[in-house]
Write an enzyme that holds these catalytic residues in place. Structure first.
Site, PDB file in Angstrom:
ATOM      1  CB  CYS A   1      -0.864  -0.206   8.457  1.00 42.83           C
ATOM      2  SG  CYS A   1      -1.723  -1.300   7.164  1.00 42.83           S
TER       3      CYS A   1
ATOM      4  NE  ARG B   1     -17.355  -5.851  13.934  1.00 38.49           N
ATOM      5  CZ  ARG B   1     -17.641  -5.515  12.588  1.00 38.49           C
ATOM      6  NH1 ARG B   1     -16.542  -5.080  11.840  1.00 38.49           N
ATOM      7  NH2 ARG B   1     -18.458  -5.651  12.151  1.00 38.49           N
TER       8      ARG B   1
ATOM      9  CB  CYS C   1      -0.900  -0.009   1.120  1.00 40.33           C
ATOM     10  SG  CYS C   1      -2.004   1.469   1.123  1.00 40.33           S
TER      11      CYS C   1
ATOM     12  CB  CYS D   1      -1.622   4.011   8.172  1.00 41.09           C
ATOM     13  SG  CYS D   1      -2.573   4.448   6.899  1.00 41.09           S
TER      14      CYS D   1
ATOM     15  CB  CYS E   1     -18.442  -0.328   9.454  1.00 38.81           C
ATOM     16  SG  CYS E   1     -17.306  -1.078  10.582  1.00 38.81           S
TER      17      CYS E   1
ATOM     18  CB  CYS F   1     -18.741  -5.239   5.513  1.00 40.19           C
ATOM     19  SG  CYS F   1     -17.651  -3.791   6.084  1.00 40.19           S
TER      20      CYS F   1
ATOM     21  CB  CYS G   1     -15.668  -7.315   6.567  1.00 39.20           C
ATOM     22  SG  CYS G   1     -14.898  -5.727   6.367  1.00 39.20           S
TER      23      CYS G   1
END
Ligand code: SAM
Ligand code: DTB
Ligand code: SF4
Length: 344
Positions: free
Chosen positions: A91, A291, A84, A88, A219, A159, A128
């Protein structure tokens, strides 16, 4: 208090909840939020309550809005892993950090559908699909739309979490049958720049607005244990709770520290502070599903039980999150049996 109708599951002896009556809660949470405006100080005051008082308040709010013994179960699949472009700091999938994650291209449709069938057989009600993208390009989105259609046709809720959406993309996701879009605010606005620099808080809010405008359920939550202060944990919850329509689903992730990421080595968060965060989320977003997300693998059964008592009523189920571990399905089955929890 809502008393669910229960029916024996066809495939095993577990009890499956008839959730029709809970849909009313979702409808309620879709109403504009004109009543509850939470200041950061109000939320900090919740965090500062004696633990038993906080738990009592959270459990009271929980019982006013939900069956306290029912937990929604979602299974995650990383449909495109690693490589990616974003930075972040938590991550393992960011290309710029050297982690053990191996890059994999977008999965084939049949493999995604097979994983969704397995998730359904194991009792998940929502599937998801996550992709390590800044956001989907049109040529990426098209195969994902097909995945959503086929997963939905299995009778699962769908999702997706694909990063930032551009104009017109939420419309296509809705058309394909997407029920939920996950896009986290991650942390309070004032701490955000310490963690991510390649996209802004405002970018995230705009994606959430696009999702909301197409009547896809939102979400959105965040990660705690990244070195933020209690005020900043409260600040994240204030952002979520004060949205015109708070998210229907609020994932609270405990940072999973991965070697090679900038946040590896951050001081571990006290687990009772995590429980307090769940309780404050429950009180400030009474009709949202909260969650208990990443981080369960490192939690004792007792800590997880406290999270459910604090009002968590959704988990990720299955041995993997995206790239990191999650408790084995059998371990969760045993925990649910011990606690008398039924799966939604
Ligand atoms: N790339 C897309 C995006 O960022 O929106 C979708 C996938 S991304 C992995 C989804 C979310 O997972 C992030 O927003 C973050 O909240 C959470 N996450 C990622 N790594 C994590 C970690 N190490 N610990 C806890 N949560 C994490
Ligand atoms: C969310 O809030 N947590 C999930 C889901 N949304 C996509 C992701 C957790 C990821 C944990 C790190 C990993 O497995 O790579
Ligand atoms: Fe990329 Fe999402 Fe990971 Fe950020 S959280 S680096 S956008 S995969």
């Amino acid at each position: 208090m809502l008393e669910p109708a229960t029916t024996p599951a066809a495939s095993n002896n577990e009890v499956v909840i008839n959730t029709d009556h809970l849909k009313a809660n979702l409808d309620k949470s879709c109403e504009p939020n004109t009543v509850n405006r939470w200041s950061v100080d109000d939320i900090v005051a919740l965090f500062e309550l004696p633990f038993s008082d906080l738990m009592y308040r959270a459990q009271t709010v929980h019982r006013e809005n939900f069956d306290p013994n029912a937990v929604q179960v979602s299974t995650l699949l990383s449909i495109k892993t690693g490589g990616c472009s974003e930075d972040c700091g938590y991550c393992p999938q960011a290309a710029r950090y050297h982690t053990e994650v191996e890059n994999e291209p977008l999965m084939a449709l049949d493999d995604v559908v097979a994983a969704a069938k397995e998730a359904k057989d194991n009792g998940a009600s929502r599937f998801c699909m996550g992709a390590a993208w800044r956001g989907p390009k049109q040529r990426d989105l098209e195969p994902v739309l097909k995945m959503i259609e086929e997963v939905k046709a299995l009778g699962l809720e769908t999702c997706a979490t694909l990063g930032m959406l551009k104009e017109g993309q939420a419309e296509q996701l809705k058309e394909a049958g997407l029920d939920y879009y996950n896009h986290n605010l991650d942390t309070a606005p004032e701490f955000y720049g310490e963690v991510i620099t390649t996209r802004t808080y405002q970018d995230r809010l705009e994606t959430l607005e696009r999702v909301r405008s197409q009547n896809i359920h939102v979400c959105s939550g965040g990660i705690i244990g990244m070195g933020e202060s209690r005020n900043q944990r409260a600040g994240l919850l204030a952002q979520l709770a004060n949205m015109e329509q708070p998210p229907e689903s609020v994932p609270i992730n405990l940072l999973t520290q991965v070697e090679g990421t900038p946040l590896h080595g951050t001081e571990e968060l006290d687990q009772l502070e995590f429980v307090r965060t769940i309780a404050a989320a429950r009180i400030t977003m009474p009709t949202s599903y909260v969650r208990l997300s990443a981080g369960r693998q490192g939690m004792s059964e007792s800590t997880q039980a406290l999270c459910f008592l604090a009002g968590a009523n959704s988990i990720f189920y299955g041995e993997k999150l995206l790239t990191t571990g999650n408790p084995e399905a059998d371990t969760d089955k045993q925990l649910f049996a011990k606690l008398g929890i039924n799966k939604i």
